[in-house]
Design an enzyme around this catalytic site. Structure first.
Site, PDB file in Angstrom:
ATOM      1  N   ASP A 116      15.678  24.959   4.512  1.00 42.44           N
ATOM      2  CA  ASP A 116      15.716  23.554   4.905  1.00 42.44           C
ATOM      3  C   ASP A 116      17.090  22.998   4.555  1.00 42.44           C
ATOM      4  O   ASP A 116      17.748  23.506   3.634  1.00 42.44           O
ATOM      5  CB  ASP A 116      14.618  22.758   4.191  1.00 42.44           C
TER       6      ASP A 116
ATOM      7  N   TYR B  61      14.383  14.236  24.424  1.00 41.32           N
ATOM      8  CA  TYR B  61      13.488  15.059  23.605  1.00 41.32           C
ATOM      9  C   TYR B  61      12.673  15.991  24.497  1.00 41.32           C
ATOM     10  O   TYR B  61      12.584  17.205  24.244  1.00 41.32           O
ATOM     11  CB  TYR B  61      12.563  14.151  22.798  1.00 41.32           C
TER      12      TYR B  61
ATOM     13  N   LYS C 121      12.634  20.169  24.695  1.00 45.51           N
ATOM     14  CA  LYS C 121      11.429  20.945  24.429  1.00 45.51           C
ATOM     15  C   LYS C 121      11.051  21.823  25.617  1.00 45.51           C
ATOM     16  O   LYS C 121      10.540  22.937  25.443  1.00 45.51           O
ATOM     17  CB  LYS C 121      10.277  20.016  24.050  1.00 45.51           C
TER      18      LYS C 121
ATOM     19  N   THR D  35       3.480  13.852  10.955  1.00 41.01           N
ATOM     20  CA  THR D  35       4.658  14.363  10.263  1.00 41.01           C
ATOM     21  C   THR D  35       5.685  13.241  10.146  1.00 41.01           C
ATOM     22  O   THR D  35       5.531  12.184  10.761  1.00 41.01           O
ATOM     23  CB  THR D  35       5.292  15.535  11.041  1.00 41.01           C
TER      24      THR D  35
END
Length: 259
Positions: A42, A156, A160, A191
């Site tokens: 991360d 976005y 994707k 999330t």
């Protein structure tokens, strides 16, 4: 076929990028629980360390690693610093919710750089080693927005959808070398990326009712798909998009017609 151990990952090294939170964290924990050695990567090293030490029973199979996927040199270093990777999982993504005519080029570049360019670099970097060794599983996170769109999701959604085609091409090119590449397409998941929606109750409720199950997913509900695609249970699955969306892309709205 040893069906009792079909989902076991003993002896495998999994690299999970975005493991500091959300779906990445749950994926890392699930892979470790099924026997894999997991590198929790991360940008936020502290968050990665929290994941790696979250479950004391799994701590011996998990290690934290700081990685900025926007840094090409850092990706190249990770190839030499980490042991050979058998399973690559990447979840890192960002979104700027704006109508096309309101988007700036800087915002476009920011979303494309993380969601698509970084994914390309990761697939290329780690796919090469997998192909040389003759096996491997690459798992990227697309979205329902790779199939269905709404206002404000243009860039976005484009990234994707592009990721799906990137992974399908990787499946075609690396398949002869024993490497599988697949995408997971979540629906609405609680999330940090969806915090803006969660803060608006009407928006949150509308999304919950869009799918067949009438609710949002928890990050842990995506982990099973990751384990499946990483394991021998999916040994003949490549170039696929696995929808884990609560029926969002299967259901045509929520109106229940009269009999």
């Amino acid at each position: 076929m040893d069906y009792a151990n079909l989902f076991r990952l003993d002896g495998k090294h999994a690299l999970v990028i975005g493991a500091g939170s959300g779906i990445g964290r749950e994926s890392a924990l699930a892979l470790a629980a099924h026997g894999a050695r997991v590198t929790c990567a991360d940008l936020n090293l502290t968050a990665a360390e929290e994941t790696a030490t979250l479950d004391h029973e799994l701590a011996g199979r998990m290690a934290a690693y700081q990685l900025n996927v926007l840094d090409d040199a850092a990706i190249e270093r990770s190839i030499t610093e980490l042991e050979a990777v058998d399973v690559l999982v990447f979840t890192a993504a960002t979104n700027v919710r704006k109508r096309i005519i309101d988007y700036t080029i800087e915002e476009f570049d920011r979303v494309v750089s993380l969601n698509l360019r970084a994914s390309f670099q990761l697939v290329r970097a780690f796919g090469r080693g997998m192909a040389e060794r003759g096996s491997g599983s690459i798992i990227g996170f697309s979205s329902i927005r790779g199939t269905t769109v709404e206002p404000g999701q243009s860039v976005y959604a484009a990234t994707k959808a592009g990721l799906v085609q990137l992974l399908r091409t990787a499946a075609a090119e690396l398949g002869p070398n024993g490497v599988r590449a697949n995408a997971i397409a979540p629906g609405v998941v609680e999330t940090p990326l969806t915090a803006q929606i969660k803060a608006n109750q009407a928006w949150y409720d509308a999304y919950a009712q869009k799918g067949a199950l009438g609710r949002w997913a928890q990050p842990s509900e995506l982990a099973g798909a990751v384990v499946y695609l990483a394991s021998d249970a999916a040994s003949f699955v490549t170039g696929s998009v696995l929808a884990v969306d609560g029926g969002w892309t299967a259901v045509d709205g929520r109106f229940d017609p009269p009999n």
